[in-house]
Scaffold this motif. Sequence first.
Motif, PDB file in Angstrom:
ATOM      1  N   LYS A  45       0.845  -1.188   0.000  1.00  0.00           N
ATOM      2  CA  LYS A  45       0.000   0.000   0.000  1.00  0.00           C
ATOM      3  C   LYS A  45       0.893   1.255   0.000  1.00  0.00           C
ATOM      4  CE  LYS A  45      -4.158  -1.905   0.659  1.00  0.00           C
ATOM      5  NZ  LYS A  45      -5.308  -1.632  -0.221  1.00  0.00           N
ATOM      6  N   LYS A  46       0.336   2.331  -0.517  1.00  0.00           N
ATOM      7  CA  LYS A  46       1.127   3.559  -0.641  1.00  0.00           C
ATOM      8  C   LYS A  46       1.617   4.105   0.705  1.00  0.00           C
ATOM      9  CE  LYS A  46      -0.683   5.308  -4.991  1.00  0.00           C
ATOM     10  NZ  LYS A  46      -1.258   6.464  -5.707  1.00  0.00           N
ATOM     11  N   ARG A  47       0.828   3.896   1.753  1.00  0.00           N
ATOM     12  CA  ARG A  47       1.249   4.415   3.060  1.00  0.00           C
ATOM     13  C   ARG A  47       2.540   3.730   3.524  1.00  0.00           C
ATOM     14  NH1 ARG A  47      -3.088   6.455   7.464  1.00  0.00           N
ATOM     15  NH2 ARG A  47      -4.022   7.098   5.496  1.00  0.00           N
ATOM     16  N   ASP A  74       2.676  10.633  -6.876  1.00  0.00           N
ATOM     17  CA  ASP A  74       2.158  11.177  -5.613  1.00  0.00           C
ATOM     18  C   ASP A  74       3.034  10.775  -4.430  1.00  0.00           C
ATOM     19  OD1 ASP A  74       1.269   8.553  -5.902  1.00  0.00           O
ATOM     20  OD2 ASP A  74      -0.863   9.030  -5.596  1.00  0.00           O
TER      21      ASP A  74
ATOM     22  N   ASP B  71      -7.834   6.576  -4.860  1.00  0.00           N
ATOM     23  CA  ASP B  71      -6.449   6.255  -4.453  1.00  0.00           C
ATOM     24  C   ASP B  71      -5.349   7.182  -4.972  1.00  0.00           C
ATOM     25  OD1 ASP B  71      -7.590   4.041  -3.309  1.00  0.00           O
ATOM     26  OD2 ASP B  71      -6.394   2.565  -4.372  1.00  0.00           O
ATOM     27  N   HIS B  72      -5.367   7.525  -6.272  1.00  0.00           N
ATOM     28  CA  HIS B  72      -4.185   8.092  -6.916  1.00  0.00           C
ATOM     29  C   HIS B  72      -4.218   9.617  -6.992  1.00  0.00           C
ATOM     30  CE1 HIS B  72      -2.878   4.092  -7.778  1.00  0.00           C
ATOM     31  NE2 HIS B  72      -3.934   3.833  -8.514  1.00  0.00           N
ATOM     32  N   GLY B  87      -8.224   5.103   0.714  1.00  0.00           N
ATOM     33  CA  GLY B  87      -8.388   4.017   1.667  1.00  0.00           C
ATOM     34  C   GLY B  87      -7.440   4.202   2.839  1.00  0.00           C
ATOM     35  N   GLN B  88      -7.579   3.343   3.827  1.00  0.00           N
ATOM     36  CA  GLN B  88      -6.744   3.439   5.024  1.00  0.00           C
ATOM     37  C   GLN B  88      -5.263   3.198   4.716  1.00  0.00           C
ATOM     38  OE1 GLN B  88      -7.709   4.157   8.290  1.00  0.00           O
ATOM     39  NE2 GLN B  88      -9.776   4.637   7.589  1.00  0.00           N
ATOM     40  N   GLY B  89      -4.959   2.480   3.644  1.00  0.00           N
ATOM     41  CA  GLY B  89      -3.571   2.196   3.293  1.00  0.00           C
ATOM     42  C   GLY B  89      -2.980   3.182   2.294  1.00  0.00           C
ATOM     43  N   ASP B  90      -3.788   4.118   1.828  1.00  0.00           N
ATOM     44  CA  ASP B  90      -3.289   5.110   0.870  1.00  0.00           C
ATOM     45  C   ASP B  90      -2.500   6.190   1.602  1.00  0.00           C
ATOM     46  OD1 ASP B  90      -4.341   3.902  -1.461  1.00  0.00           O
ATOM     47  OD2 ASP B  90      -6.328   4.671  -0.967  1.00  0.00           O
ATOM     48  N   LEU B  91      -2.033   7.175   0.858  1.00  0.00           N
ATOM     49  CA  LEU B  91      -1.275   8.255   1.487  1.00  0.00           C
ATOM     50  C   LEU B  91      -2.142   8.932   2.555  1.00  0.00           C
ATOM     51  CD1 LEU B  91       0.562   9.795  -1.604  1.00  0.00           C
ATOM     52  CD2 LEU B  91       1.525   8.357   0.189  1.00  0.00           C
ATOM     53  N   PRO B  92      -1.528   9.397   3.642  1.00  0.00           N
ATOM     54  CA  PRO B  92      -2.283  10.038   4.725  1.00  0.00           C
ATOM     55  C   PRO B  92      -3.057  11.272   4.222  1.00  0.00           C
ATOM     56  CG  PRO B  92      -0.017   9.597   5.413  1.00  0.00           C
ATOM     57  CD  PRO B  92      -0.088   9.311   3.945  1.00  0.00           C
ATOM     58  N   LEU B  93      -4.192  11.538   4.843  1.00  0.00           N
ATOM     59  CA  LEU B  93      -5.029  12.637   4.368  1.00  0.00           C
ATOM     60  C   LEU B  93      -4.360  14.002   4.522  1.00  0.00           C
ATOM     61  CD1 LEU B  93      -7.222  10.352   4.340  1.00  0.00           C
ATOM     62  CD2 LEU B  93      -8.837  12.251   4.490  1.00  0.00           C
ATOM     63  N   MET B  95      -1.287  14.615   3.999  1.00  0.00           N
ATOM     64  CA  MET B  95      -0.434  14.715   2.813  1.00  0.00           C
ATOM     65  C   MET B  95      -1.283  14.989   1.572  1.00  0.00           C
ATOM     66  SD  MET B  95       2.641  14.658   1.945  1.00  0.00           S
ATOM     67  CE  MET B  95       3.574  13.867   3.273  1.00  0.00           C
ATOM     68  N   ASP B 120      -6.924  10.681  10.415  1.00  0.00           N
ATOM     69  CA  ASP B 120      -7.370  10.887   9.043  1.00  0.00           C
ATOM     70  C   ASP B 120      -8.854  11.192   8.974  1.00  0.00           C
ATOM     71  OD1 ASP B 120      -4.873  10.522   8.124  1.00  0.00           O
ATOM     72  OD2 ASP B 120      -5.330   8.819   6.832  1.00  0.00           O
ATOM     73  N   ASP B 140     -10.528  -7.231  -2.587  1.00  0.00           N
ATOM     74  CA  ASP B 140      -9.834  -7.202  -1.295  1.00  0.00           C
ATOM     75  C   ASP B 140     -10.658  -6.488  -0.220  1.00  0.00           C
ATOM     76  OD1 ASP B 140      -9.664  -4.724  -2.456  1.00  0.00           O
ATOM     77  OD2 ASP B 140      -7.600  -4.350  -1.822  1.00  0.00           O
TER      78      ASP B 140
END
Lengths: 211, 211
Positions: A45-47, A74, B71-72, B87-93, B95, B120, B140
């Motif tokens: 995942k990106k995080r 990003d 996501d992107h 999502g929770q695994g994407d870059l932090p909000l 950021m 977040d 998933d």
Amino acid sequence: MKLDLSLYLVLDPVMCGGFDATIKLTQQVLDAGVTVIQLRAPQWKKRDWLRLSQQILPMSREARVPFLINDHIDIALACDADGVHLGQGDLPLAMARQLLGPDKILGLSISKAHHLQGDDCLLADYLGIGPVFPTGTKQDADPAIGLATFRDWMTQIHQPVVAIGGIGASETSDIIRAGADGIAVVSAICAVADPALATRTLGQLIHEARP
Amino acid sequence: MKLDLSLYLVLDPVMCGGFDATIKLTQQVLDAGVTVIQLRAPQWKKRDWLRLSQQILPMSREARVPFLINDHIDIALACDADGVHLGQGDLPLAMARQLLGPDKILGLSISKAHHLQGDDCLLADYLGIGPVFPTGTKQDADPAIGLATFRDWMTQIHQPVVAIGGIGASETSDIIRAGADGIAVVSAICAVADPALATRTLGQLIHEARP
């Protein structure tokens, strides 16, 4: 940051054994002489990419080695990486340049002859050409182009080139003698018992193969 | 752009039948009353996301419907979308906000109780809660939380909420009566014979279920 493509590590943190193992390996191979690091973690995942990148960047900066992000502009913006490496299906290089600014490094993957004619090619700071040899690392890799085609393409290219795909100690001399500025490896460093030794060995082979 | 979560379409271009079919469906459902569109194309390359987004944005702007990217953040920046859904695994909000600026819409997926306590959560313009019911769309996806848990969480939340996961005509009234601002659907619009009719039907059910 100066771009020396000689020994370009595509860092796969899953192949390295996870987050902590990747940090440890990164310091070892920076000390042993890798000249570029690109993070590529398609299963992550990106995080997690961001968290790892934030740990690696102080180490790579200390070693004056550029740290690049595969595909995701990003993430590169979020961690202030030194650049990105993009595939033919990623965002166009003109857009990447606009988002990242004039000073970041942009790399582009080339796997087919017609890619060399694309507009994106002219905008790249370097080209990553391959797979030259068959590889088991990248699931969706294009067919290997072979050494003869690689040599042929090299005569048409005036940009810095790093070769990728199935390259280890046995293939390094041929690649460098064909005119490549360097070799990119994944498993030859990430999946060996002694990554520092592998790095020094490859570095020595590159040095000896140069005219 | 005003955020009306009532009927939030997660646009899956593969489920819609490809690029051209997605453009056609998008115009139909904008005319029929969807209030948000989020593009989510996990099987697609970013260059194709960008090309589709550049076609959709004039249509969604004309309809005054926010167009978000899943996501992107880099794609959202490249096409100047109205925001992103993370999502929770994407870059932090935090950021995401820094990269996108103060005016873009940030959505956040919530699938577990502890997500409601995260930093977040406070930075999101809206929360996407689910899957409420089992879904076959997202490979998933976390386990469904069920309607009782959804009702419970709604009593703890003071932000706009859209419910997602296994929601069609039969589930819409319960979700709206539980206090959600809207429903998010994928297959209930992307995978039906008459997307415009499905959109109007869902819109009518949402309208009737509101106090």
